[in-house]
Motif scaffolding. Structure first.
Motif, PDB file in Angstrom:
ATOM      1  N   ASP A 150       1.004  -0.975  -0.152  1.00  0.00           N
ATOM      2  CA  ASP A 150       0.385   0.404  -0.080  1.00  0.00           C
ATOM      3  C   ASP A 150       1.017   1.555   0.465  1.00  0.00           C
ATOM      4  N   GLU A 151      -0.025   2.880   0.248  1.00  0.00           N
ATOM      5  CA  GLU A 151       1.274   3.184  -0.263  1.00  0.00           C
ATOM      6  C   GLU A 151       2.024   3.993   1.445  1.00  0.00           C
ATOM      7  N   LYS A 152       1.303   3.565   2.099  1.00  0.00           N
ATOM      8  CA  LYS A 152       2.362   3.443   3.274  1.00  0.00           C
ATOM      9  C   LYS A 152       3.876   3.181   3.250  1.00  0.00           C
ATOM     10  N   ASP A 153       3.447   1.667   2.689  1.00  0.00           N
ATOM     11  CA  ASP A 153       4.627   0.601   2.464  1.00  0.00           C
ATOM     12  C   ASP A 153       5.689   2.130   1.563  1.00  0.00           C
ATOM     13  N   TYR A 154       5.113   2.160   0.426  1.00  0.00           N
ATOM     14  CA  TYR A 154       5.854   2.755  -0.144  1.00  0.00           C
ATOM     15  C   TYR A 154       6.764   3.700   0.133  1.00  0.00           C
ATOM     16  N   GLU A 155       5.932   4.863   1.466  1.00  0.00           N
ATOM     17  CA  GLU A 155       6.591   5.868   1.686  1.00  0.00           C
ATOM     18  C   GLU A 155       7.614   5.967   2.710  1.00  0.00           C
ATOM     19  N   LEU A 156       7.928   4.516   2.898  1.00  0.00           N
ATOM     20  CA  LEU A 156       8.833   3.967   4.439  1.00  0.00           C
ATOM     21  C   LEU A 156      10.058   2.997   3.684  1.00  0.00           C
ATOM     22  N   LYS A 215      13.248   4.836   3.323  1.00  0.00           N
ATOM     23  CA  LYS A 215      14.613   4.647   3.561  1.00  0.00           C
ATOM     24  C   LYS A 215      15.774   4.509   2.263  1.00  0.00           C
ATOM     25  N   ILE A 216      15.468   4.428   1.886  1.00  0.00           N
ATOM     26  CA  ILE A 216      16.454   3.886   0.196  1.00  0.00           C
ATOM     27  C   ILE A 216      16.933   5.113  -0.245  1.00  0.00           C
ATOM     28  N   ARG A 217      16.300   6.783   0.433  1.00  0.00           N
ATOM     29  CA  ARG A 217      16.741   7.977   0.206  1.00  0.00           C
ATOM     30  C   ARG A 217      17.926   8.112   1.402  1.00  0.00           C
ATOM     31  N   LYS A 218      17.890   7.345   2.827  1.00  0.00           N
ATOM     32  CA  LYS A 218      18.404   7.804   3.294  1.00  0.00           C
ATOM     33  C   LYS A 218      20.299   6.442   3.053  1.00  0.00           C
ATOM     34  N   TYR A 219      19.510   5.724   2.842  1.00  0.00           N
ATOM     35  CA  TYR A 219      21.129   4.847   1.863  1.00  0.00           C
ATOM     36  C   TYR A 219      21.760   5.026   0.862  1.00  0.00           C
ATOM     37  N   SER A 220      20.704   5.705   0.340  1.00  0.00           N
ATOM     38  CA  SER A 220      21.587   6.448  -1.354  1.00  0.00           C
ATOM     39  C   SER A 220      22.005   7.181  -0.880  1.00  0.00           C
ATOM     40  N   GLN A 221      21.882   8.368  -0.118  1.00  0.00           N
ATOM     41  CA  GLN A 221      22.426   9.734   0.683  1.00  0.00           C
ATOM     42  C   GLN A 221      24.173   9.120   1.061  1.00  0.00           C
ATOM     43  N   LYS A 222      24.474   7.230   1.857  1.00  0.00           N
ATOM     44  CA  LYS A 222      25.388   7.331   1.974  1.00  0.00           C
ATOM     45  C   LYS A 222      27.056   7.348   0.957  1.00  0.00           C
ATOM     46  N   VAL A 249       8.123   5.137  -8.856  1.00  0.00           N
ATOM     47  CA  VAL A 249       7.813   5.714  -7.015  1.00  0.00           C
ATOM     48  C   VAL A 249       9.159   6.499  -6.755  1.00  0.00           C
ATOM     49  N   LEU A 250      10.891   5.785  -6.603  1.00  0.00           N
ATOM     50  CA  LEU A 250      11.902   6.810  -6.027  1.00  0.00           C
ATOM     51  C   LEU A 250      11.679   8.210  -7.210  1.00  0.00           C
ATOM     52  N   ARG A 251      11.687   7.370  -8.286  1.00  0.00           N
ATOM     53  CA  ARG A 251      12.025   9.111  -9.683  1.00  0.00           C
ATOM     54  C   ARG A 251      10.553  10.248  -9.349  1.00  0.00           C
ATOM     55  N   SER A 252       9.412   9.441  -8.868  1.00  0.00           N
ATOM     56  CA  SER A 252       8.727  10.660  -8.334  1.00  0.00           C
ATOM     57  C   SER A 252       8.679  11.535  -7.390  1.00  0.00           C
TER      58      SER A 252
END
Length: 446
Positions: free
Chosen positions: A14-20, A24-31, A133-136
């Motif tokens: 669902d949408e909530k899952d994808y928000e999380l 998480k991917i944003r955090k890891y991609s920044q590192k 979803v990530l690009r959006s």
């Protein structure tokens, strides 16, 4: 490359899952300068695709429902150009899937190659969805729908050709202009480009194998539970997350509780310096898996299987007869039945096979055909299988304590696991729950 992240299917619903997931991917991609994300099919899609290969008459309808589910999620999670492009990709894949499901309906036949082809759509559609979803959400991500894993043509349980796969992955990384690369788990392709699947647990295995091939520092398996637990929390109310497991312990515990990992997941991790971390999307807590047993290691967890049958085959005709055990176990293979445990005394007069209750009748039908030639009697009993795992089993004082507890329940059989890090007891069904709870208390409270 430092990190591989695998996103499980159970946390894509669902949408909530994808928000999380995005955060998480944003955090890891920044590192990390480059991040590979391996995705499973979204929740229940693989089961639906399997169902499409069984209920052939309904397969086109199942294909349509799968497409609608992806588009519904996409419409809530992406907009503008990202929605349009992903919608086109999903529609193209859906048309492809619809054509093949219509074909099997007409032909009334599904070959192993066609089944793998059908199953491949789950991960490919999930790759389209997740990357969009990530690009959006402002994360530069590229979805690669073609698996980089080159395999043999052993459909359903394909073997990866690592040298060729490494070249494919290296080319993807070299040519990618973005920070995050999304790849499908579970699937591969032959040298001729035919889709294959890697068997049960294939997405976890994909992640660890890619980690090995790109020499990643760690692989994170993101799922619904906070790591691997001391026992199934549905059965053990005081179960807790295990902080660390050796590779041998992880293999023995891989079928435990709410998070099931196929033992094959850990094959690529042996003899390399790479951590596997099992973590939750929803809550804190994780299990680190790496290395060998340490001196301080004690008992780690319980596995408990209670829907089991013990088939006892008796005959003097199997005594000293070369190949008799192989003949009996081959009947299980022909029946498509997995043998969970097998034992035979030195007298060779009996062979005991522990199997799942749901498949026991298929095996019994075939064993009945051996009566009069190789088999005299066949008995079937309800059993439970209780395993206690931990490097501490190697210590005499700990194994003695565990065996003395189990002895009160008069085990029908006892076995040790890989590298002597587990003890498994087969007991009568009505005694399994009490034994597992008593042993779990030893793990939790010492």
């Amino acid at each position: 490359m430092d990190l591989i992240v695998k996103i499980g299917g159970s946390i894509q619903k669902d949408e909530k899952d994808y928000e999380l997931i995005v955060e998480k991917i944003r955090k890891y991609s920044q590192k990390n300068s480059k991040l590979i994300v391996v995705t499973s099919a979204i929740k229940n899609v693989t089961n639906d695709l399997i169902n499409a290969t069984i209920n052939i008459d309904n397969s086109p309808d199942i294909a349509s429902e799968i497409y609608e589910r992806h588009v519904k999620l996409l419409s809530k999670l992406a907009d503008g150009k990202e929605f349009e492009n992903a919608f086109k990709d999903l529609s193209r894949l859906s048309d492809e899937l619809f054509r093949v499901t219509w074909s099997i309906r007409v032909l009334d036949e599904v070959t192993p190659r066609v089944k793998d082809y059908i199953l491949s759509f789950g991960e490919r559609m999930a790759t389209v969805l997740l990357s969009a979803v990530l690009r959006s959400n402002g994360i530069e991500a590229e979805g690669i729908l073609t698996s980089p894993l080159i395999t043999d043509d052993n459909y359903g349980e394909a073997n990866v050709i690592e040298e060729l796969s490494k070249k494919e992955i290296d080319n993807i990384i070299k040519n990618s202009k973005v920070n995050v690369i999304v790849l499908p788990g579970f699937i591969g392709r032959t040298k001729q480009g035919k889709y294959t699947t890697l068997g049960r647990g294939g997405s976890d295995y994909t992640a660890t194998l890619i980690g090995k091939l790109v020499r990643a520092r760690e692989v994170r398996l993101v799922t619904e539970v906070p790591g691997i637990m001391t026992g199934d929390p549905k059965k053990f109310s005081n179960a807790k997350t295990i902080p660390r497991l050796s590779l041998e312990e992880a293999i023995e515990l891989s079928q435990l509780g709410a998070k099931r990992l196929h033992p094959r997941t850990f094959d690529p991790v042996f003899n390399i310096d790479m951590k596997v971390i099992v973590e939750s999307l929803y809550e804190d807590g994780f299990t680190v898996i790496n290395g060998e047993c340490e001196k301080s290691d004690g008992l780690k967890g319980i596995s408990y299987l209670d829907n089991m049958k013990l088939i006892t085959v008796e005959s003097t005709k199997i005594v000293g007869k070369i190949g008799s055990a192989a003949k009996i176990t081959s009947e299980a293979k022909e029946a498509g039945v997995n043998i969970v445990s097998i034992s035979q005394p030195a007298s060779e007069t009996t062979i005991q096979l522990a199997v799942d209750s749901t498949s026991v009748n298929r095996l019994l039908e075939r064993l009945e055909g051996l009566k009069g030639t190789l088999v005299k009697n066949i008995d079937v009993n309800d059993i439970s299988i209780v395993g206690i795992i931990g490097c501490g089993i190697r210590k005499k004082e700990i194994s003695t304590k565990v065996i003395s507890i189990a002895a009160k329940y008069d085990p029908l059989a006892i076995a040790r696991g890989i590298s002597n890090v587990s003890l498994t007891f087969i007991v009568n069904k009505e005694e399994g729950e009490n034994l597992s709870k008593e042993l779990h208390e030893v793990i939790v409270n010492g």
